[in-house]
Design an enzyme around this catalytic site. Structure first.
Site, PDB file in Angstrom:
ATOM      1  N   ASN A 170     -21.482 -28.012 -47.690  1.00  0.00           N
ATOM      2  CA  ASN A 170     -22.502 -29.125 -46.713  1.00  0.00           C
ATOM      3  C   ASN A 170     -23.801 -28.552 -46.799  1.00  0.00           C
ATOM      4  O   ASN A 170     -24.555 -29.017 -45.920  1.00  0.00           O
ATOM      5  CB  ASN A 170     -21.988 -29.098 -45.392  1.00  0.00           C
ATOM      6  CG  ASN A 170     -20.569 -29.807 -45.360  1.00  0.00           C
ATOM      7  OD1 ASN A 170     -20.499 -30.984 -45.846  1.00  0.00           O
ATOM      8  ND2 ASN A 170     -19.584 -29.247 -44.540  1.00  0.00           N
TER       9      ASN A 170
ATOM     10  N   LEU B 108     -12.604 -16.030 -40.614  1.00  0.00           N
ATOM     11  CA  LEU B 108     -12.787 -17.307 -41.481  1.00  0.00           C
ATOM     12  C   LEU B 108     -14.145 -17.285 -42.001  1.00  0.00           C
ATOM     13  O   LEU B 108     -14.751 -18.020 -42.563  1.00  0.00           O
ATOM     14  CB  LEU B 108     -12.622 -18.651 -40.483  1.00  0.00           C
ATOM     15  CG  LEU B 108     -11.214 -19.342 -40.362  1.00  0.00           C
ATOM     16  CD1 LEU B 108     -10.202 -18.411 -40.329  1.00  0.00           C
ATOM     17  CD2 LEU B 108     -11.274 -20.459 -39.393  1.00  0.00           C
TER      18      LEU B 108
ATOM     19  N   VAL C 193     -15.402 -17.431 -46.039  1.00  0.00           N
ATOM     20  CA  VAL C 193     -14.641 -17.985 -46.891  1.00  0.00           C
ATOM     21  C   VAL C 193     -14.386 -19.320 -46.951  1.00  0.00           C
ATOM     22  O   VAL C 193     -14.915 -20.124 -46.005  1.00  0.00           O
ATOM     23  CB  VAL C 193     -12.732 -17.417 -46.399  1.00  0.00           C
ATOM     24  CG1 VAL C 193     -12.999 -15.997 -46.469  1.00  0.00           C
ATOM     25  CG2 VAL C 193     -12.512 -17.953 -45.093  1.00  0.00           C
TER      26      VAL C 193
ATOM     27  N   ASP D  63     -27.160 -15.852 -47.648  1.00  0.00           N
ATOM     28  CA  ASP D  63     -25.956 -16.649 -47.180  1.00  0.00           C
ATOM     29  C   ASP D  63     -26.561 -17.664 -46.284  1.00  0.00           C
ATOM     30  O   ASP D  63     -27.714 -17.578 -45.596  1.00  0.00           O
ATOM     31  CB  ASP D  63     -24.825 -15.956 -46.553  1.00  0.00           C
ATOM     32  CG  ASP D  63     -23.669 -16.621 -45.775  1.00  0.00           C
ATOM     33  OD1 ASP D  63     -23.230 -17.421 -46.497  1.00  0.00           O
ATOM     34  OD2 ASP D  63     -23.495 -16.441 -44.472  1.00  0.00           O
ATOM     35  N   MET D  64     -25.773 -18.645 -45.837  1.00  0.00           N
ATOM     36  CA  MET D  64     -26.499 -19.705 -45.016  1.00  0.00           C
ATOM     37  C   MET D  64     -25.792 -19.708 -43.416  1.00  0.00           C
ATOM     38  O   MET D  64     -26.507 -19.262 -42.616  1.00  0.00           O
ATOM     39  CB  MET D  64     -26.232 -21.384 -45.587  1.00  0.00           C
ATOM     40  CG  MET D  64     -26.693 -22.364 -44.823  1.00  0.00           C
ATOM     41  SD  MET D  64     -26.410 -24.062 -45.301  1.00  0.00           S
ATOM     42  CE  MET D  64     -24.781 -24.183 -45.138  1.00  0.00           C
ATOM     43  N   ASP D  65     -24.610 -20.109 -43.381  1.00  0.00           N
ATOM     44  CA  ASP D  65     -23.905 -20.114 -42.175  1.00  0.00           C
ATOM     45  C   ASP D  65     -23.962 -18.708 -41.441  1.00  0.00           C
ATOM     46  O   ASP D  65     -23.467 -17.938 -41.917  1.00  0.00           O
ATOM     47  CB  ASP D  65     -22.563 -20.613 -41.917  1.00  0.00           C
ATOM     48  CG  ASP D  65     -22.383 -22.084 -42.688  1.00  0.00           C
ATOM     49  OD1 ASP D  65     -23.264 -23.030 -41.917  1.00  0.00           O
ATOM     50  OD2 ASP D  65     -21.906 -22.148 -43.494  1.00  0.00           O
TER      51      ASP D  65
ATOM     52  N   ALA E  46     -20.774 -20.362 -49.296  1.00  0.00           N
ATOM     53  CA  ALA E  46     -19.570 -21.066 -49.809  1.00  0.00           C
ATOM     54  C   ALA E  46     -19.582 -22.499 -49.210  1.00  0.00           C
ATOM     55  O   ALA E  46     -18.554 -23.369 -49.600  1.00  0.00           O
ATOM     56  CB  ALA E  46     -18.401 -20.365 -49.042  1.00  0.00           C
TER      57      ALA E  46
HETATM   58  C1  BG6 Z   1     -19.058 -20.648 -45.111  1.00  0.00           C
HETATM   59  C2  BG6 Z   1     -18.847 -20.413 -43.562  1.00  0.00           C
HETATM   60  O1  BG6 Z   1     -20.491 -20.254 -45.089  1.00  0.00           O
HETATM   61  O2  BG6 Z   1     -18.885 -21.703 -45.684  1.00  0.00           O
HETATM   62  C3  BG6 Z   1     -17.193 -20.479 -43.753  1.00  0.00           C
HETATM   63  O3  BG6 Z   1     -19.125 -19.189 -43.206  1.00  0.00           O
HETATM   64  C4  BG6 Z   1     -16.875 -22.051 -43.921  1.00  0.00           C
HETATM   65  O4  BG6 Z   1     -17.069 -20.353 -42.229  1.00  0.00           O
HETATM   66  C5  BG6 Z   1     -17.509 -21.966 -45.741  1.00  0.00           C
HETATM   67  O5  BG6 Z   1     -15.807 -22.279 -44.025  1.00  0.00           O
HETATM   68  C6  BG6 Z   1     -17.215 -23.315 -46.060  1.00  0.00           C
HETATM   69  O6  BG6 Z   1     -18.249 -24.398 -45.358  1.00  0.00           O
HETATM   70  P1  BG6 Z   1     -17.903 -25.921 -45.482  1.00  0.00           P
HETATM   71  O7  BG6 Z   1     -19.164 -26.574 -44.849  1.00  0.00           O
HETATM   72  O8  BG6 Z   1     -18.052 -26.413 -47.001  1.00  0.00           O
HETATM   73  O9  BG6 Z   1     -16.607 -26.332 -44.993  1.00  0.00           O
HETATM   74 MG    MG Z   2     -21.935 -16.728 -43.100  1.00  0.00          MG
END
Ligand code: BG6
Ligand code: MG
Length: 217
Positions: A120, A45, A48, A10-12, A117
């Site tokens: 970005n 959050l 998702v 996973d990234m974030d 998910a």
């Molecule tokens: C997930 C994050 O990796 O990406 C979520 O944990 C985030 O918090 C989701 O809403 C979507 O990300 P983005 O960058 O497309 O808004």
């Molecule tokens: Mg994450």
């Protein structure tokens, strides 16, 4: 113990410390709508999709029945603040152990995918020069069903040419652990045990290189 051949990250909150910027942008949106959004609320959050996150946030603020064009507008506002924040990040936001662990895994012949998910991911990976660590990148632009649906992980396994039972997923979000288990993969939780129920193993971060490498021996 079974030995795995593929690693899905996973990234974030796993390889980059961007979860705090997501939170800051959502908190700002809630403030503009007139309610408080706490860090505890924010746990729901993690992992998702953007639109699902907005739905949860509005539930917290008891804001009901907004038309879909307003929902789209709120998502756009949140994302523009978020992009502002992340366009200033530098390599200090790469979480400890990421580059070392992924480099060693690769050296040991393990194939690596990003499975997030986020829509970005390109901006973040390019800005932090992390793209070359991955053999495949599956992000929110390539999946239809957000975590806890297993789609993102199944697509990542397929892109690497592996079977689900040969994959290890690294995730900081409960929704992601659920998705990994539904995909039939080994799930390593990153962070705090209490938020990651269902994980096969929980470690504080990718700095636990030896423990991680052992899964692939
Ligand atoms: C997930 C994050 O990796 O990406 C979520 O944990 C985030 O918090 C989701 O809403 C979507 O990300 P983005 O960058 O497309 O808004
Ligand atoms: Mg994450």
């Amino acid at each position: 113990m079974k030995s795995y051949r593929y690693a899905l990250f996973d990234m974030d909150g796993v390889i980059v410390d961007t979860a705090k910027y997501h939170y800051e942008a959502w908190r700002r949106l809630a403030e503009g709508l007139g309610f408080e959004f706490t860090m505890a609320d924010n746990e729901r959050l993690k992992g998702v999709s953007r639109m699902r996150s907005l739905e949860i946030l509005l539930e917290v603020g008891n804001v009901k029945n907004l038309p879909s064009d307003r929902l789209e507008e709120l998502c756009r506002m949140k994302n523009s603040w978020y992009i502002d924040y992340i366009s200033k990040v530098d390599k200090r936001e790469i979480l400890k152990g990421t580059v070392e662990t992924l480099t060693l895994l690769r050296r040991n012949g393990i194939k690596i995918a990003l499975a997030t998910a986020s829509k970005n991911s390109q901006i973040i990976l390019e800005r932090l020069e992390l793209k070359d660590l991955f053999d495949a990148i599956i992000d929110g632009n390539l999946v239809e069903r957000p975590k806890p649906d297993p789609e993102v992980f199944l697509k990542a396994a397929e892109a690497l040419g592996g079977n689900p039972d040969e994959c290890v997923v690294f995730e900081d979000a409960y929704a992601g652990i659920e998705a990994a288990k539904k995909a039939g993969m080994y799930a390593v939780g990153i962070g705090d045990n209490s938020n990651l129920i269902g994980a096969d193993m929980v470690i504080p971060g990718l700095c636990e290189t030896d423990q991680i490498l052992q899964l692939f021996n």
